[in-house]
Design an enzyme around this catalytic site. Structure first.
Site, PDB file in Angstrom:
ATOM      1  N   THR A 163      10.144  51.887  85.415  1.00  0.00           N
ATOM      2  CA  THR A 163       9.280  50.716  86.014  1.00  0.00           C
ATOM      3  C   THR A 163      10.523  49.849  86.328  1.00  0.00           C
ATOM      4  O   THR A 163      10.429  48.872  87.241  1.00  0.00           O
ATOM      5  CB  THR A 163       8.243  50.406  85.479  1.00  0.00           C
ATOM      6  OG1 THR A 163       7.261  51.548  85.574  1.00  0.00           O
ATOM      7  CG2 THR A 163       7.633  49.169  85.940  1.00  0.00           C
ATOM      8  N   SER A 204      10.465  58.280  84.954  1.00  0.00           N
ATOM      9  CA  SER A 204      10.764  59.317  83.493  1.00  0.00           C
ATOM     10  C   SER A 204       9.759  60.323  83.158  1.00  0.00           C
ATOM     11  O   SER A 204       9.963  61.301  82.637  1.00  0.00           O
ATOM     12  CB  SER A 204      10.713  58.386  82.262  1.00  0.00           C
ATOM     13  OG  SER A 204       9.530  58.077  81.833  1.00  0.00           O
ATOM     14  N   CYS A 252      -3.456  62.662  64.154  1.00  0.00           N
ATOM     15  CA  CYS A 252      -3.678  61.231  63.561  1.00  0.00           C
ATOM     16  C   CYS A 252      -2.426  60.511  63.789  1.00  0.00           C
ATOM     17  O   CYS A 252      -1.155  61.105  63.512  1.00  0.00           O
ATOM     18  CB  CYS A 252      -3.785  61.017  61.975  1.00  0.00           C
ATOM     19  SG  CYS A 252      -5.480  61.802  61.743  1.00  0.00           S
TER      20      CYS A 252
HETATM   21  N1  ASP Z   1       6.258  55.815  85.180  1.00  0.00           N
HETATM   22  C1  ASP Z   1       7.202  54.869  84.680  1.00  0.00           C
HETATM   23  C2  ASP Z   1       8.197  55.747  84.191  1.00  0.00           C
HETATM   24  O1  ASP Z   1       8.178  56.248  83.026  1.00  0.00           O
HETATM   25  C3  ASP Z   1       6.508  54.140  83.830  1.00  0.00           C
HETATM   26  C4  ASP Z   1       7.532  52.970  83.125  1.00  0.00           C
HETATM   27  O2  ASP Z   1       8.535  52.906  83.156  1.00  0.00           O
HETATM   28  O3  ASP Z   1       7.001  51.960  82.448  1.00  0.00           O
HETATM   29  O4  ASP Z   1       9.349  56.025  84.535  1.00  0.00           O
END
Ligand code: ASP
Length: 352
Positions: A23, A67, A288
């Site tokens: 992101t 990712s 947990c």
């Molecule tokens: N879907 C994105 C990723 O893992 C989420 C993020 O980067 O916050 O690449």
């Protein structure tokens, strides 16, 4: 390799940023979905980078990824790149999506044996360039941590793989993504954070692993024939049999209840016994988020110990599955494999 021009003098710490996507560097496409963009665009949206007192260089994956698409091959590539450039840089920052960052950080922790320099994963919940993006703060602080040295001795402050997010740096083998909407996306499971970032950086030196100096050993193999089996009330023989019956399976993380408890039903015991007879290593990890596995505390976990299931102590599921991949990738015999799986290799468990 791309040089990011900064105001740094020639003796300033030299840091390598490895950009994988996530992101942090995303923008919306025509369908209004977030997709990764090349680093050049990201760098243009972060003019602050140029004012840093560090010498910065950048390596990017050929195609930046969300990712959710990361694979063990990507982890091996990242470890190899760090190995190749290890001598030339004081620290490394990996820009990565948050979804699987905890897995990647744990995997790199295992692959980089005798690490003596910081490798800091970071990313963002809001893409860079948006008004309330957390990207600048996360990346700038991650770089500062990667460059940090003890004032007098000049030694590295964090010779570990870590995840920096929001205001804490968490050991790579203890991180867990716990939040997808708020900025504090990660939690340090069963271990205190290694750095807190307020106005100043507060290093918890007593919690940081300081190992005798040794040459970095970059491992090059991960066993991919592994699985995670999460128990739930009502789980059927068909489900357990299907997972443990995967052809060639070498190891499985059993996500059990509470302090490592599981059904005692004969069909379940038989499934585990058969898996063990086929040489499958079973690692017991609790569902947990806090506490630890203590096989034998209850009747509902004593049978697991008798079957040869290994207790995962206070390990996270993310560290457990990557530890299985790593240890099984070493190609050791049964006894050594079992010994390493229960040993603390990279601060992923606290033995009591
Ligand atoms: N879907 C994105 C990723 O893992 C989420 C993020 O980067 O916050 O690449």
């Amino acid at each position: 390799m791309l040089l990011i021009p900064t105001d740094a003098d020639p003796a300033a710490p030299r840091l390598l940023i490895l950009y994988t996507g996530g992101t942090v560097g995303m923008a919306v496409n025509r369908q209004q979905q977030l997709v990764p963009m090349p680093f050049e665009k990201l760098a243009r949206r972060m003019p602050e980078l140029r004012r840093l007192p560090y010498r910065l260089e950048l390596l990017a994956l050929a195609e930046p990824i969300d990712s959710s698409n990361v694979t063990p091959q990507d982890w091996l590539l990242l470890a190899q790149l760090i190995g190749q450039h290890y001598a030339d840089f004081d620290g490394f920052v990996i820009l990565h999506g948050t979804d699987t960052m905890a897995y990647s950080a744990a995997a790199l922790s295992f692959l980089l044996e005798h690490l003596g320099k910081p490798v800091v994963f970071t990313g963002a919940q809001v893409p860079v360039g948006r008004p309330r993006s957390d990207a600048p703060r996360n990346l700038l602080t991650a770089l500062e941590i990667a460059a940090a040295r003890h004032a007098r001795a000049g030694t590295v402050r964090l010779p570990e793989v870590g995840v920096f997010f929001n205001d804490v740096l968490i050991r790579g083998t203890r991180a867990k993504k716990v939040e997808s909407q708020q900025f504090a996306a990660f939690k340090s499971e069963n271990y205190p954070p290694l750095v807190r970032a307020g106005i100043a950086l507060d290093f918890a030196d007593e919690s940081i692993r300081l190992l005798p100096a040794a040459h970095l050993n970059v491992h090059e193999l991960l066993e991919e024939k592994v699985a995670v089996l999460r128990l739930f009330p009502g789980i059927t023989p068909a489900v357990v049999g299907a997972v443990l019956g995967v052809a060639g399976l070498r190891g499985c993380v059993l996500e059990t209840y509470g302090s490592g408890n599981a059904p005692t039903a004969p069909w379940f015991v038989d499934c585990l016994r058969e898996a063990r007879a086929r040489g499958i290593h079973l690692l017991n990890v609790s569902q947990c988020e806090e506490g630890r596995v203590v096989q034998g505390r209850y009747e509902t976990s004593a049978h697991l110990r008798e079957l040869g299931v290994l207790g995962g102590d206070d390990i996270t599921s993310e560290a457990a599955i990557t530890k299985l991949m790593f240890v099984l990738g070493l190609g050791l015999g049964e006894d050594d494999t079992r010994r390493l799986l229960t040993q603390d290799l990279r601060g992923e468990i606290t033995l009591i």
